[in-house]
Scaffold this motif. Structure first.
Motif, PDB file in Angstrom:
ATOM      1  N   ALA A  17      38.855  39.581  -8.381  1.00 17.79           N
ATOM      2  CA  ALA A  17      39.643  38.894  -7.358  1.00 17.79           C
ATOM      3  C   ALA A  17      40.276  37.637  -7.945  1.00 17.79           C
ATOM      4  CB  ALA A  17      38.758  38.518  -6.165  1.00 17.79           C
ATOM      5  N   ASP A  18      41.295  37.127  -7.241  1.00 18.33           N
ATOM      6  CA  ASP A  18      41.864  35.818  -7.540  1.00 18.33           C
ATOM      7  C   ASP A  18      41.316  34.845  -6.508  1.00 18.33           C
ATOM      8  OD1 ASP A  18      43.360  36.901  -9.585  1.00 18.33           O
ATOM      9  OD2 ASP A  18      45.173  37.140  -8.385  1.00 18.33           O
ATOM     10  N   ILE A  19      40.710  33.759  -6.980  1.00 19.74           N
ATOM     11  CA  ILE A  19      40.098  32.777  -6.097  1.00 19.74           C
ATOM     12  C   ILE A  19      40.884  31.472  -6.144  1.00 19.74           C
ATOM     13  CG2 ILE A  19      37.996  31.532  -5.502  1.00 19.74           C
ATOM     14  CD1 ILE A  19      37.677  34.528  -5.275  1.00 19.74           C
ATOM     15  N   GLU A  20      41.327  31.016  -4.962  1.00 18.80           N
ATOM     16  CA  GLU A  20      42.036  29.737  -4.874  1.00 18.80           C
ATOM     17  C   GLU A  20      41.010  28.628  -4.689  1.00 18.80           C
ATOM     18  OE1 GLU A  20      44.902  27.253  -1.828  1.00 18.80           O
ATOM     19  OE2 GLU A  20      44.778  29.431  -1.616  1.00 18.80           O
ATOM     20  N   THR A  21      40.979  27.692  -5.643  1.00 19.59           N
ATOM     21  CA  THR A  21      40.075  26.550  -5.559  1.00 19.59           C
ATOM     22  C   THR A  21      40.878  25.320  -5.147  1.00 19.59           C
ATOM     23  OG1 THR A  21      40.341  25.695  -7.816  1.00 19.59           O
ATOM     24  CG2 THR A  21      38.885  27.593  -7.523  1.00 19.59           C
ATOM     25  N   ASP A  22      40.237  24.159  -5.202  1.00 24.13           N
ATOM     26  CA  ASP A  22      40.936  22.928  -4.870  1.00 24.13           C
ATOM     27  C   ASP A  22      41.854  22.473  -5.988  1.00 24.13           C
ATOM     28  OD1 ASP A  22      38.774  22.499  -6.535  1.00 24.13           O
ATOM     29  OD2 ASP A  22      38.319  20.517  -5.746  1.00 24.13           O
ATOM     30  N   LYS A  23      41.804  23.151  -7.151  1.00 17.85           N
ATOM     31  CA  LYS A  23      42.626  22.732  -8.285  1.00 17.85           C
ATOM     32  C   LYS A  23      43.616  23.801  -8.739  1.00 17.85           C
ATOM     33  CE  LYS A  23      39.347  19.371 -10.121  1.00 17.85           C
ATOM     34  NZ  LYS A  23      38.516  18.942 -11.266  1.00 17.85           N
ATOM     35  N   ALA A  24      43.264  25.054  -8.601  1.00 17.18           N
ATOM     36  CA  ALA A  24      44.156  26.123  -9.070  1.00 17.18           C
ATOM     37  C   ALA A  24      43.661  27.453  -8.526  1.00 17.18           C
ATOM     38  CB  ALA A  24      44.172  26.167 -10.603  1.00 17.18           C
ATOM     39  N   THR A  25      44.494  28.489  -8.681  1.00 14.45           N
ATOM     40  CA  THR A  25      44.082  29.843  -8.356  1.00 14.45           C
ATOM     41  C   THR A  25      43.636  30.509  -9.650  1.00 14.45           C
ATOM     42  OG1 THR A  25      45.601  29.998  -6.493  1.00 14.45           O
ATOM     43  CG2 THR A  25      44.791  32.066  -7.409  1.00 14.45           C
ATOM     44  N   MET A  26      42.395  30.989  -9.680  1.00 14.18           N
ATOM     45  CA  MET A  26      41.811  31.488 -10.920  1.00 14.18           C
ATOM     46  C   MET A  26      41.361  32.934 -10.787  1.00 14.18           C
ATOM     47  SD  MET A  26      39.570  28.119 -11.895  1.00 14.18           S
ATOM     48  CE  MET A  26      39.088  28.844 -13.470  1.00 14.18           C
ATOM     49  N   GLU A  27      41.420  33.651 -11.897  1.00 17.31           N
ATOM     50  CA  GLU A  27      40.955  35.028 -11.935  1.00 17.31           C
ATOM     51  C   GLU A  27      39.432  35.039 -12.020  1.00 17.31           C
ATOM     52  OE1 GLU A  27      42.979  36.610 -15.318  1.00 17.31           O
ATOM     53  OE2 GLU A  27      44.812  37.047 -14.186  1.00 17.31           O
ATOM     54  N   PHE A  28      38.807  35.943 -11.259  1.00 16.32           N
ATOM     55  CA  PHE A  28      37.342  36.040 -11.233  1.00 16.32           C
ATOM     56  C   PHE A  28      36.949  37.451 -11.649  1.00 16.32           C
ATOM     57  CE2 PHE A  28      33.376  36.831  -8.708  1.00 16.32           C
ATOM     58  CZ  PHE A  28      32.549  36.037  -9.494  1.00 16.32           C
ATOM     59  N   GLU A  29      36.157  37.528 -12.716  1.00 12.49           N
ATOM     60  CA  GLU A  29      35.755  38.817 -13.273  1.00 12.49           C
ATOM     61  C   GLU A  29      34.362  39.215 -12.797  1.00 12.49           C
ATOM     62  OE1 GLU A  29      36.039  38.358 -17.481  1.00 12.49           O
ATOM     63  OE2 GLU A  29      38.237  38.318 -17.493  1.00 12.49           O
ATOM     64  N   SER A  30      34.118  40.501 -12.793  1.00 12.27           N
ATOM     65  CA  SER A  30      32.812  41.020 -12.378  1.00 12.27           C
ATOM     66  C   SER A  30      31.783  40.832 -13.492  1.00 12.27           C
ATOM     67  CB  SER A  30      32.921  42.505 -12.036  1.00 12.27           C
ATOM     68  OG  SER A  30      31.653  43.055 -11.782  1.00 12.27           O
ATOM     69  N   PHE A  31      30.560  40.535 -13.079  1.00  8.60           N
ATOM     70  CA  PHE A  31      29.442  40.447 -14.022  1.00  8.60           C
ATOM     71  C   PHE A  31      28.627  41.737 -14.041  1.00  8.60           C
ATOM     72  CE2 PHE A  31      30.115  36.010 -12.561  1.00  8.60           C
ATOM     73  CZ  PHE A  31      30.451  35.434 -13.785  1.00  8.60           C
ATOM     74  N   TYR A  32      28.990  42.679 -13.181  1.00 12.90           N
ATOM     75  CA  TYR A  32      28.148  43.874 -12.999  1.00 12.90           C
ATOM     76  C   TYR A  32      28.966  45.163 -13.169  1.00 12.90           C
ATOM     77  CZ  TYR A  32      25.392  40.255 -10.658  1.00 12.90           C
ATOM     78  OH  TYR A  32      24.717  39.097 -10.355  1.00 12.90           O
ATOM     79  N   ASP A  33      28.250  46.235 -13.456  1.00 10.34           N
ATOM     80  CA  ASP A  33      28.817  47.590 -13.457  1.00 10.34           C
ATOM     81  C   ASP A  33      28.393  48.287 -12.172  1.00 10.34           C
ATOM     82  OD1 ASP A  33      29.901  47.344 -16.061  1.00 10.34           O
ATOM     83  OD2 ASP A  33      27.964  47.849 -16.948  1.00 10.34           O
ATOM     84  N   GLY A  34      29.257  49.156 -11.653  1.00 10.42           N
ATOM     85  CA  GLY A  34      28.889  49.919 -10.460  1.00 10.42           C
ATOM     86  C   GLY A  34      30.089  50.218  -9.594  1.00 10.42           C
TER      87      GLY A  34
END
Length: 417
Positions: free
Chosen positions: A37-54
């Motif tokens: 997902a792309d997560i909008e924070t208070d500073k920027a919109t950042m890409e968020f990667e999965s830590f898991y398989d499934g």
């Protein structure tokens, strides 16, 4: 076994995040390292990667919705796995933690009943609303809104094809001026109308930070005019070399870095119970973005030349505007510069970016009559304004620094040798 993915803390000041875009849907296979997902924070919109398989079994925060850090973002597990119990356990754990915080926050002796806790978590509808017009609201995804702003498209003129007529990415991509218009978007003469746009995470952070700065730091301002004739000639000569292109802003940043090395008391932060005098020089350069203002930081600025400073500023500005900048690229600044000269602004003052003790405002270079050797001749003048936190910097200290910046810009060769 199913794993809970929680809303990550992607910056040191982040308290909640908004899901700007999901790159996977429920039922999709997910591998470790996949963009989730792309997560909008208070500073920027950042890409968020999965830590898991499934397999993505559950989405806890819909696109466009906000959630506090550590809330359930998603659940990843095996296909067909029952996740009801894990969600219930997680919800129960969260409730217990909240109850514990409430108990810890109570006075030692409670003499009256505590006031009811109100849920302040914004609804999905509020966070996905882009604008409101006469006759109703217009809904747009954050990505569609960003694309529209970049292309100069009025969302009121776009027909949404998403759920509940929500404007999505493809609507912006397929938009043609003069095409169908959303109902209620026509402005009628003599009729009052308005639009309410929910605050982005960045706008909220700007409001909090600058309000705190303006009303807690005792600002005072020092102004000075700089003769830029020699700087103009030096820039022209430098840019004649193939492959080298510098801007006046690059020259200002270099001059400030050099002046800070000579005036270390200006290169300081207010940290509440002490003043921190920084030995390193990291200059933050304000960059305008769609949601407001970001301040990327050029690290160890005094050790770099015009071309290297210019290249770094250009790269950081591009990252900021395309929402690819990382939090660490905006942290650690010891001094800040805001330049509105390219917008035709001659003179202005800026609010200090805490914890810094100062920020320099830079106006446009304007051709104006000046007196040289007793004669009135054409000159190129640039106005500088230094905003100072009086708790950190006194008038004489700030004046000496500004005088050195002026000398360097009026004699650029001193910044080269």
């Amino acid at each position: 076994m199913a794993e809970i993915v929680r809303m990550p803390k992607l910056s040191d000041t982040m308290t909640e995040g908004v899901v700007a875009e999901w790159h996977k849907k429920v039922g999709d296979t997910v591998s470790e390292g996949d963009l989730l997902a792309d997560i909008e924070t208070d500073k920027a919109t950042m890409e968020f990667e999965s830590f898991y398989d499934g397999v993505l079994l559950h989405i806890g925060v819909e696109k466009g919705a906000a959630a506090p850090v550590n809330d359930i973002l998603a659940v990843i597990g095996e296909k067909g796995e029952d996740i009801e119990s894990i969600l219930n356990d997680a919800a129960s754990e969260t409730t217990q933690q909240e109850d514990k915080k409430v108990e810890e926050s109570k006075p030692a002796k409670e003499t009256s009943a505590p006031e009811p806790v109100t849920d302040t978590k914004p609804s999905t509808k509020e966070t996905t609303t882009s604008v409101s017009t006469t006759g109703g609201r217009i809904f747009a995804s954050p990505l569609a809104k960003s694309m529209a702003e970049e292309k100069g498209i009025d969302l009121a003129m776009v027909k949404g094809t998403g759920e509940n007529n929500r404007i999505v990415k493809k609507d912006i991509e397929n938009y043609t001026p003069g095409a169908s218009v959303s109902p209620g978007s026509v402005i009628t003469a003599g009729v009052e109308s308005y639009r309410d746009e929910p605050l982005s995470q960045m706008r909220k952070a700007i409001a909090r930070t600058l309000t705190a700065s303006k009303f807690s730091a005792p600002h005072f301002y020092l102004k000075m005019e700089v003769d830029m004739d020699n700087a103009i000639a030096a820039r022209k000569a430098i840019n004649e070399d193939e492959g080298v292109k510098i801007s006046f802003n690059d020259m200002v940043v270099k001059a400030v870095a050099s002046a800070l090395r000579k005036n270390p008391k200006v290169n300081a932060d207010w940290i509440g119970d002490a003043i921190r005098y920084n030995d390193h020089i990291h200059i933050g350069v304000a960059v305008a973005v769609d949601e407001g203002l970001l301040v990327p930081v050029v690290k160890h600025t005094d050790t770099k030349g015009f071309a290297q400073i210019g290249a770094e500023i250009k790269e950081l500005a591009q990252k900021a505007r395309t929402k690819k900048i990382q939090p660490q690229e905006m942290e650690g600044g010891t001094f800040a510069i805001s330049n509105l000269g390219m917008y035709g602004i001659e003179d202005f003052t800026s609010i200090i970016n805490p914890p810094n003790g100062c920020i320099l405002s830079v106006g446009q270079i304007k051709q104006t009559p000046v007196i040289k050797n007793g004669q009135i001749v054409p000159g190129n003048i640039m106005k500088l304004s230094l905003s100072c936190d009086h708790r950190v910097v006194d008038g004489a200290v700030g004046s000496a620094f500004l005088q050195d910046v002026k000398k360097l810009l009026e004699n650029p060769v001193k910044m080269i040798v």
